[in-house]
Design an enzyme around this catalytic site. Structure first.
Site, PDB file in Angstrom:
ATOM      1  N   ARG A 174     -17.085 -16.710   0.255  1.00  0.00           N
ATOM      2  CA  ARG A 174     -16.369 -16.136   1.418  1.00  0.00           C
ATOM      3  C   ARG A 174     -16.212 -17.221   2.490  1.00  0.00           C
ATOM      4  NH1 ARG A 174     -18.526 -11.665  -1.190  1.00  0.00           N
ATOM      5  NH2 ARG A 174     -16.766 -10.330  -1.775  1.00  0.00           N
ATOM      6  N   ASP A 203     -15.355 -15.994  -5.853  1.00  0.00           N
ATOM      7  CA  ASP A 203     -15.052 -14.610  -5.464  1.00  0.00           C
ATOM      8  C   ASP A 203     -13.566 -14.509  -5.174  1.00  0.00           C
ATOM      9  OD1 ASP A 203     -15.400 -11.868  -4.482  1.00  0.00           O
ATOM     10  OD2 ASP A 203     -17.516 -12.411  -4.413  1.00  0.00           O
ATOM     11  N   HIS A 274     -13.738  -9.387  -8.932  1.00  0.00           N
ATOM     12  CA  HIS A 274     -13.866 -10.442  -7.907  1.00  0.00           C
ATOM     13  C   HIS A 274     -13.241 -11.746  -8.426  1.00  0.00           C
ATOM     14  CE1 HIS A 274     -16.166  -8.223  -4.937  1.00  0.00           C
ATOM     15  NE2 HIS A 274     -16.894  -7.722  -5.904  1.00  0.00           N
ATOM     16  N   GLU A 338     -18.539  -4.343  -9.119  1.00  0.00           N
ATOM     17  CA  GLU A 338     -17.335  -3.876  -8.427  1.00  0.00           C
ATOM     18  C   GLU A 338     -16.047  -4.307  -9.142  1.00  0.00           C
ATOM     19  OE1 GLU A 338     -18.971  -3.732  -3.877  1.00  0.00           O
ATOM     20  OE2 GLU A 338     -18.342  -5.692  -4.590  1.00  0.00           O
ATOM     21  N   TRP A 479     -24.646 -12.198   1.852  1.00  0.00           N
ATOM     22  CA  TRP A 479     -23.188 -12.145   1.680  1.00  0.00           C
ATOM     23  C   TRP A 479     -22.571 -12.560   3.006  1.00  0.00           C
ATOM     24  CZ3 TRP A 479     -21.817 -11.607  -3.181  1.00  0.00           C
ATOM     25  CH2 TRP A 479     -22.654 -10.910  -4.059  1.00  0.00           C
ATOM     26  N   THR A 480     -21.509 -13.363   2.947  1.00  0.00           N
ATOM     27  CA  THR A 480     -21.166 -14.091   4.171  1.00  0.00           C
ATOM     28  C   THR A 480     -19.796 -13.768   4.786  1.00  0.00           C
ATOM     29  OG1 THR A 480     -20.317 -15.902   2.830  1.00  0.00           O
ATOM     30  CG2 THR A 480     -22.635 -16.044   3.513  1.00  0.00           C
ATOM     31  N   GLU A 481     -19.240 -12.601   4.473  1.00  0.00           N
ATOM     32  CA  GLU A 481     -17.921 -12.300   5.057  1.00  0.00           C
ATOM     33  C   GLU A 481     -17.910 -12.507   6.578  1.00  0.00           C
ATOM     34  OE1 GLU A 481     -19.475 -10.424   2.821  1.00  0.00           O
ATOM     35  OE2 GLU A 481     -18.066  -9.330   1.536  1.00  0.00           O
TER      36      GLU A 481
HETATM   37  C1  ACM Z   1     -22.706  -6.669  -4.537  1.00  0.00           C
HETATM   38  O1  ACM Z   1     -23.217  -6.537  -3.413  1.00  0.00           O
HETATM   39  N1  ACM Z   1     -21.425  -6.372  -4.731  1.00  0.00           N
HETATM   40  C2  ACM Z   1     -23.486  -7.143  -5.660  1.00  0.00           C
END
Ligand code: ACM
Length: 551
Positions: A174, A203, A274, A338, A479-481
């Site tokens: 991200r 991603d 992704h 996802e 997670w770095t959004e």
């Molecule tokens: C995830 O947080 N989609 C693994």
């Protein structure tokens, strides 16, 4: 009166003793056994580190320790290696002891000498981390500090970790972070006696690893037109191109750096979902070859996923072959989370494949996809990890599951005798807010305060002892959004990662949040010297759970 005074003294002693004990031995994560002893070891004017072994790795560790001590204290520190022992210095003693294992160590500190005993270099490395944590926090700095007393409190420590896998993940897709920051992140992993860096490299919004066979992955896939500005719900963009990727030389440098700190780097290459950045580079592996794909600019889940065609498997195997060459880790992470099934449901090819392979639905098609990849990874002598969606439609024979949607994935995997790593969002997602969102820089949402991360018990209570053996560890996920810079990452990661380090290392019944917080107060001084931009709870910050606790 006299009696009540005696009682008062006794009670104060009783109350104060553990408090003094905790802050005099502020080791984080807390060791298995620590017996405080009288007195201190004062670093002499010319400290000696003697290595009772001919192992060159131990000599290297001793030299690094000597350099650290020498450069910060100004004391001329020498190493003698090859079966040396000293009566009044620091000794490294290699020893076989069933209690030690690969990561265990004993640390004995008396007023005269220090002995670190371990079986493996990794145990020595962790013994050294504990020794450094018993010194004044200034030892973590880069500047020379000569005007303090370099004293180390005496004690006897026996230590080894509770779980074999103790990880921290970083999403470098991200946002892209320079190699210098990746190294700092690895240093911090090692400082906390964690042993795994899970590197999320691909991603929808960026492909960040050079693959020689498929150069467009980085030429096209590492660049996006623009980035979301503010929160997703604002639906605003900055209008500025953004990009970056790691060359194969960068990757090799990072892997080597991590190895020197006993940290394994696990790469994650996302599939079948992704996948938008990869499809922007190679649209022929998508479900709509005529579609013009663009590297994602929006956060969230995208419906463009890989098509389960033979050509796609050849493409992914070509990528994985290079990844496997670059990363010596036993595990290769293939994502698997996802993956929207819409395009597969609408694809004639996918529906025919479902029929031909006797699959029930698109979930079993995902399972088919993952099994193919598992087979390839296994054929290369490695093991596949996937997020817990890889359980849907049946788990692949050699898969290890990373349980993120709560703990159920981990439980299901363990019951099927598959290994599982626990990363449930409520406790382990370090992108959540850690205090009242009104007081905080923007984050994805959620609420995971330090206390909640610390309270996590990774082994679910509904497993039998045999099943429980398959819970191999715990990991914090970053997670770095909403973390465009290294400073932002540090702010979100620490000190919650310190709490998770203790969850992974310390025996279940030895965890205590008040004791942890006292040690953390000292630990923060170390983080200050290491220039880590950690989060400080606002004064009077009330900690409340927003969700019912899942155990
Ligand atoms: C995830 O947080 N989609 C693994």
């Amino acid at each position: 009166m006299k009696k009540s005074f005696q009682l008062f003294v006794l009670l104060s002693f009783w109350v104060l003793c553990p408090v003094l004990g905790q802050t005099s031995y502020p080791i984080l994560p807390k060791p298995l056994q620590l017996l405080p002893k009288e007195g201190t070891f004062i670093l002499p004017q010319n400290p000696v580190i003697a290595v009772a072994s001919t192992d060159p790795v131990l000599r290297c560790l001793a030299e690094e320790l000597a350099n650290k001590i020498g450069s910060v204290t100004g004391k001329d520190t020498k190493v003698f290696a090859g079966n040396f022992r000293v009566k009044d210095g620091i000794n490294f003693v290699a020893s076989k002891d069933d209690k030690l294992g690969e990561e265990g160590y004993f640390l004995e500190i008396t007023p005269k000498r220090i002995i670190i005993t371990a079986e493996q270099p990794k145990g020595f490395f962790y013994g050294i981390q504990s020794l450094l944590q018993l010194m004044p926090a200034e030892i973590y700095g880069v500047r020379r500090v000569e005007n303090i007393k370099w004293s180390i409190p005496c004690c006897l420590i026996e230590d080894r970790p509770r779980y074999a896998y103790r990880g921290l993940m970083l999403d470098a897709a991200r946002y892209f972070y320079p190699v210098s920051f990746i190294k700092k992140y690895i240093d911090l992993i090692a400082l906390h006696k964690m042993n795994t860096f899970h590197w999320h490299l691909t991603d929808d919004q960026g492909w960040r690893i050079e693959i020689k066979k498929y150069p467009k992955l980085t030429q096209v896939g590492s660049q996006r037109r623009q980035t979301m500005l503010g929160h997703y719900s604002d639906q605003k963009y900055d209008g500025k191109p953004y990009g970056g990727y790691y060359t194969q030389d960068d990757i090799r440098e990072v892997v080597r750096y991590a190895q020197e700190r006993f940290v394994t780097v696990i790469p994650e290459i996302e599939m079948p979902g992704h996948a938008l950045a990869a499809l922007a580079a190679y649209p022929e592996y998508g479900n709509n070859p005529d579609k013009i794909y663009q590297v994602g600019t929006k956060w969230g889940v995208h419906e463009d996923v890989f098509a389960p065609r033979e050509e796609t498997f050849r493409f992914l195997e070509g990528i994985l072959a290079e990844v496997i060459d670059l990363f010596p880790s036993q595990y290769i992470h293939i994502g698997g989370d996802e993956c929207p099934k819409k395009q597969w449901a609408e694809s004639r090819f996918c529906q025919e494949l479902i029929k031909k392979e006797g699959l029930k639905d698109e979930h079993e098609l995902q399972s088919y996809f993952i099994r193919r990849i598992d087979k390839f990874i296994t054929s290369k002598g490695r093991k596949m990890i996937g997020w817990d969606e890889i359980l849907e439609g049946g788990i692949s024979p050699n898969a290890t599951v990373m349980s993120w949607q709560g703990i159920e994935g981990g439980v299901a995997a363990a019951k099927q005798r598959h290994d599982a790593i626990m990363t449930p969002g409520n406790f382990c997602y370090l992108d959540h807010y850690q205090a009242d969102s009104k007081t905080q820089p923007i984050a994805i949402g959620g609420f995971t305060p330090l206390e909640e991360s610390y309270s996590y018990e990774p082994t679910p209570s509904n497993l039998t002892p045999d099943e429980a053996k398959h819970i191999i560890g715990v990991q914090g996920n970053v997670w770095t959004e909403y973390m465009p810079t290294p400073e932002y990452v540090e702010y979100m990661t620490f000190p919650r990662a310190c709490a998770l380090a203790e969850v992974g290392w310390t025996a279940k019944n030895d965890k205590n949040i008040d004791d942890f917080k006292k040690r953390l107060d000292v630990h923060k001084k170390r983080l200050d010297h290491l220039n880590v931009n950690y989060f400080e709870a606002p004064i009077n910050h009330k900690f409340t759970y927003r969700w019912p606790l899942k155990k």
